[in-house]
Design a protein around this motif. Sequence first.
Motif, PDB file in Angstrom:
ATOM      1  N   LEU A  98      17.898  89.626 -83.668  1.00 27.43           N
ATOM      2  CA  LEU A  98      17.032  89.388 -82.799  1.00 27.43           C
ATOM      3  C   LEU A  98      17.129  89.968 -81.663  1.00 27.43           C
ATOM      4  O   LEU A  98      16.207  90.284 -81.296  1.00 27.43           O
ATOM      5  CB  LEU A  98      17.708  88.012 -82.158  1.00 27.43           C
ATOM      6  CG  LEU A  98      16.961  86.717 -83.680  1.00 27.43           C
ATOM      7  CD1 LEU A  98      17.084  85.638 -83.345  1.00 27.43           C
ATOM      8  CD2 LEU A  98      15.877  87.328 -84.177  1.00 27.43           C
ATOM      9  N   VAL A 133      23.144  86.931 -86.270  1.00 26.50           N
ATOM     10  CA  VAL A 133      21.867  86.857 -85.772  1.00 26.50           C
ATOM     11  C   VAL A 133      21.081  87.366 -84.542  1.00 26.50           C
ATOM     12  O   VAL A 133      19.954  88.049 -84.135  1.00 26.50           O
ATOM     13  CB  VAL A 133      21.978  85.603 -86.077  1.00 26.50           C
ATOM     14  CG1 VAL A 133      20.160  84.212 -85.657  1.00 26.50           C
ATOM     15  CG2 VAL A 133      21.883  84.758 -87.804  1.00 26.50           C
ATOM     16  N   ILE A 149      12.696  82.006 -83.984  1.00 27.49           N
ATOM     17  CA  ILE A 149      12.219  83.376 -82.843  1.00 27.49           C
ATOM     18  C   ILE A 149      12.359  84.973 -84.177  1.00 27.49           C
ATOM     19  O   ILE A 149      11.313  85.479 -84.054  1.00 27.49           O
ATOM     20  CB  ILE A 149      13.728  83.495 -82.804  1.00 27.49           C
ATOM     21  CG1 ILE A 149      13.976  82.778 -81.691  1.00 27.49           C
ATOM     22  CG2 ILE A 149      13.376  84.836 -81.971  1.00 27.49           C
ATOM     23  CD1 ILE A 149      14.925  82.233 -80.401  1.00 27.49           C
ATOM     24  N   GLY A 150      12.313  84.735 -85.690  1.00 27.78           N
ATOM     25  CA  GLY A 150      12.284  85.321 -86.552  1.00 27.78           C
ATOM     26  C   GLY A 150      10.756  85.260 -86.840  1.00 27.78           C
ATOM     27  O   GLY A 150      10.412  86.702 -87.089  1.00 27.78           O
ATOM     28  N   MET A 172      16.013  78.062 -85.002  1.00 27.70           N
ATOM     29  CA  MET A 172      16.147  79.057 -84.320  1.00 27.70           C
ATOM     30  C   MET A 172      16.174  80.516 -85.105  1.00 27.70           C
ATOM     31  O   MET A 172      15.099  81.183 -84.301  1.00 27.70           O
ATOM     32  CB  MET A 172      17.812  79.423 -84.084  1.00 27.70           C
ATOM     33  CG  MET A 172      17.783  80.829 -82.663  1.00 27.70           C
ATOM     34  SD  MET A 172      19.739  81.120 -82.215  1.00 27.70           S
ATOM     35  CE  MET A 172      19.491  82.568 -81.345  1.00 27.70           C
ATOM     36  N   VAL A 173      16.874  80.563 -85.913  1.00 29.10           N
ATOM     37  CA  VAL A 173      16.333  81.984 -86.841  1.00 29.10           C
ATOM     38  C   VAL A 173      15.394  82.159 -87.330  1.00 29.10           C
ATOM     39  O   VAL A 173      14.354  82.999 -86.950  1.00 29.10           O
ATOM     40  CB  VAL A 173      17.215  82.332 -87.694  1.00 29.10           C
ATOM     41  CG1 VAL A 173      17.844  83.272 -89.022  1.00 29.10           C
ATOM     42  CG2 VAL A 173      18.798  82.704 -86.865  1.00 29.10           C
TER      43      VAL A 173
END
Lengths: 366, 721
Positions: B26, B22, A319-320, A315-316
Amino acid sequence: MRQIFWRRFDWMLLALALLLSMFGVLMVASALAGNEVLASWPWRQAAFLGIGILLLFLTSIIDYRLLPSVTYPIYFILLGMLVVIAVIGTVAGGAQRWLTLGELFLQPSELIKLGVILMLAHYLAAREEKMESFLTPLFGLLLFAPAVVLIYLQPNLGTALVLIAIGATMFFVGGLRWRHLVVLAGLGIAAAIAAWQYVLQDYMRNRVMMFLNPTTASVADRYNVEQAMISIGSGGWLGRGLFRGSQSQLHFLRIRHTDFIFSVTAEELGFIGAVLLILLLAFLLLRLLRIASIARDTYGRLIVVGVTAMILFQMVVNIGMNLSLMPVTGLPLPFISYGGSALWTMLIGIGLAESVAMRYRKIEFE
Amino acid sequence: MKPAISRSEARLLLLRGVIAVVVTVLIGRLWQLQMVEGASYLIRSDRNRFREVDVAAPRGVIYDRNGKILARNRPSFTIAVVPGDLPKTREGEPDPAKDAAVLDRLLDLLARPAPKLRPSPTPTLTPTATKGSANTQTTVSKPVSATMQIPNRQAWYMPRAEIEQAIKDGRLGGAYRAIPIAKYIDEGTAFTVAEDAVNLPGVDLQLDPIRDYPSGSLTSHLIGYMGHIPAGALDKYKAKGYAQNEQVGLTALESTFEHELRGKPGRQTIEVDVNGRRMRTVGQPDPAVPGHNLVLTLDLDLQRAATTALQEALDKSSGFTKATQGVAIAMDPRNGKILAMVSLPSFDNNLFAKGVTTEAWEALTSNPDHPMFNQAVGGQYPPGSIFKPIVASAALQEGVINSQTLLGDGFDGANDGIIWLPNRYLPGDRTKDQKFVSWNAKQGFGWGKINVKKALAVSDDIFFYQLGGGYLDIFRGLGISALDYYTSQFGLGATTGIELQGEGAGLVPDEKWKRLNYAEPWLTGDTYNASIGQGFVLATPLQMTNATAAIANRGTLYKPQLVDHITDAEGKTVKPFQSNIIRELPVDAGTLDVVREGMYGAVNWPEGTAPNVRLPGIAIAGKTGTAEYYRDWDKDGQPDKDPKENLPTHAWFTAFAPYQDPEIAVTVFVANGGEGSSVAAPVAAKILRAYFGIDTAPPAPVTPITPTTTAAPTPTAKPAE
């Protein structure tokens, strides 16, 4: 007893996973709208989801405590498959990731994630009392390293990094001592320098440099990232409307249904939709950690931690990358991106967590 | 056990902290992109998808007077490959295997025989969609003549190896620049490729309007051609709103009426996808205004008849050397409308529509006969005897003679077609006399003393020498100043102002001119030569046609015009025809009637020089001309002469008909053609025959007594024998 058994099932976790997966099908449909060749893909993704739900329930029914007996055989068979793939791949060239398994079942690179989770959970749980010894993590590392190397050689840098993230988190939660952590980190850095100097070839170094320094990324990558930022930025509060994002629907945004599906979401559903997606994922992760906390044994806890680490890292990174915070890697967004294997891996992971959850309190069973 | 649990509990807590961080990072980044910088990204996304495009205005069509198409538009289909749009691997890298698959498919489609499409009578470019009605297709009211179909241009294909190399090169820089790989492909193939677009990513079908000239080389000198804006004129065109790569009319009517034909390109905003494909139009377009159509005074059938007749004359010519160049002009003497204008050799202006090849350009420009040069307006030649009607008009008007005054051979006692002009400085020395001969001297006879009508009919040079330059003490002639005045009044020495470039002014020499150019005084001999259209006098075929027309209509010199009227795209006349009078001649109609009668005699009297032009039921008047000219092809510094010591001659004939109420004036010129009566006159006869619709075979040829004007271009004194 049957009734009690299902009462332990974490329905909230299942709901979050299903909500995310269905949201994914919808976004895939929007990302591929107007593409006549791929018109059937949203339906295929829905079918993958149906099969995935079956896999989830099947996994949860199996008592995870029965798994240790088959963990090592499974892990080594998977490693063997990766070796075979590497050898044949070298001969035939390309297409290593799928090989003969085709679309019939999981890609080996997806399966190995679950294999590593089970193997490390078993290894670390069995040696919980011996973590004071430096040999314990060292042997664990030796067991774990071949998987990373073989995946990296495919080449699949993204999945290799996922494996490292999973391993690091599991060692950490599994009780790795701080002093060992420092030593291992030092060894790792030394090994990396040695490898950089003597082992890695030029193209490998370039790839690493590209990862560390995004400005050396390829023209196509930079174009994609720029279009992703335009897509996200033009979304505003509520977005341009589902199926109405100009960047997505006019195909300025590329690889929309996999790598950049988050950008489609942010463009079409806006800040509200994108934040909702992030929060859903975060709730799912927290829900997993709740199960880790109440797990009846270390083995179960580490399995759930491994699954959590896998989802969190992907996910990180994904999306990052969409938000230009991370370099470009081909990692899909868990539950959302198009792809049967990736979705099944996630849902089987959830199934493993459910298996742990359903058996967390001994007294009610016995 | 307990400390281990608490350790892992603590570490799970740390993991929760990581998740919180996180999520915060984000969402914070999302806030920055969407809320803080959102406006600028929205602009960039609009810049991605919106394009301001020109909407091409269909260029005006050019018709002949009967509605036959002489110039129109047609689409030219080009297939191009955009390397950046070819399919990629998942990593976004070029994929040679996929490139090859696309190329295989494309080349296979191109290689198939083209499906038959219903032929459209006028493939004018369909205006790009503007939702409006202003862009209705220009339709043609009259059908195109079946014989006018020109074959499709040859398609051009880039060889596969070159395509692959071009794609490779393109990827190194300018990957989104389209590489044309097939040009001028036919419509059916183009549609096949367009329909298969889904399987051909990176393949583009481009549609460019090109000019099509159904009448081709028949009318090339009049219609002209188009091409890229010349480098020197770029600023001028840009100021008028032209794009750098736009095509403009470069010659003839395409150039003269560029403004009217072009119309006004429109602009509109369109939404495009990543491949630049048009998705929809946005907002209200600024519609394109189609160019105006030209309806010419030209009669294409007459033009074709004139071309055929002239070409036949060239083909069978056996003059000094074989004739290769000629002009035929037909004009309506009542208003100056050009009915036909032929200059041979010609060229095919369709060559220029698709961009002329270097080879073709070299061939055209290095051809010694100058096919690109319109001799009808630009060629300047000695007019020879067809100049005599002007001399006669001037002398009659000035009262130097009346219609009954007798001049000519015999004043010196010998009716032999020869007169002697005393030397200016040694008038008493008969051996220094200069000899002037009439063409009939070769036949060994003279015409004796005759009046002006007969002099015109038989083209007696002696009469006109005397008329222009006088003769001894017996007759005082017109003189060069008066002759020049009338010559200029008849339009020589000045361009006519027809709508074509490159018009020549001709030359009306006077004393001053000769002093400046030859540093010699004007001699009576010069006037003698000028009086029979030789010496220094030069005129274009168009000027001579116009002078004949002015005699035919009894005194009005009209500006010759090629464009009858101009209509808009709907066919409404926006500029009607208006005849344009250069001047009323300072010659009475009665005077001109005398001259006209003499020209009538040239065709219809027994001794006339052009009996072979007679037509059943139509009275024709004309004048032959055989003009000597100076040529030195062997470069020996002496004029070329044939074994019989004759100079090469241009053949001329000018005529008008019907005699009483003329509606057509014709001039035929064959460079180096030989005799006007035997070479040029039959061509004019065929043109008149076509004009009056007389299909019967010409009457048995009446062999005329061939008149040869024999006067040296420059006076040379010859000793008496």
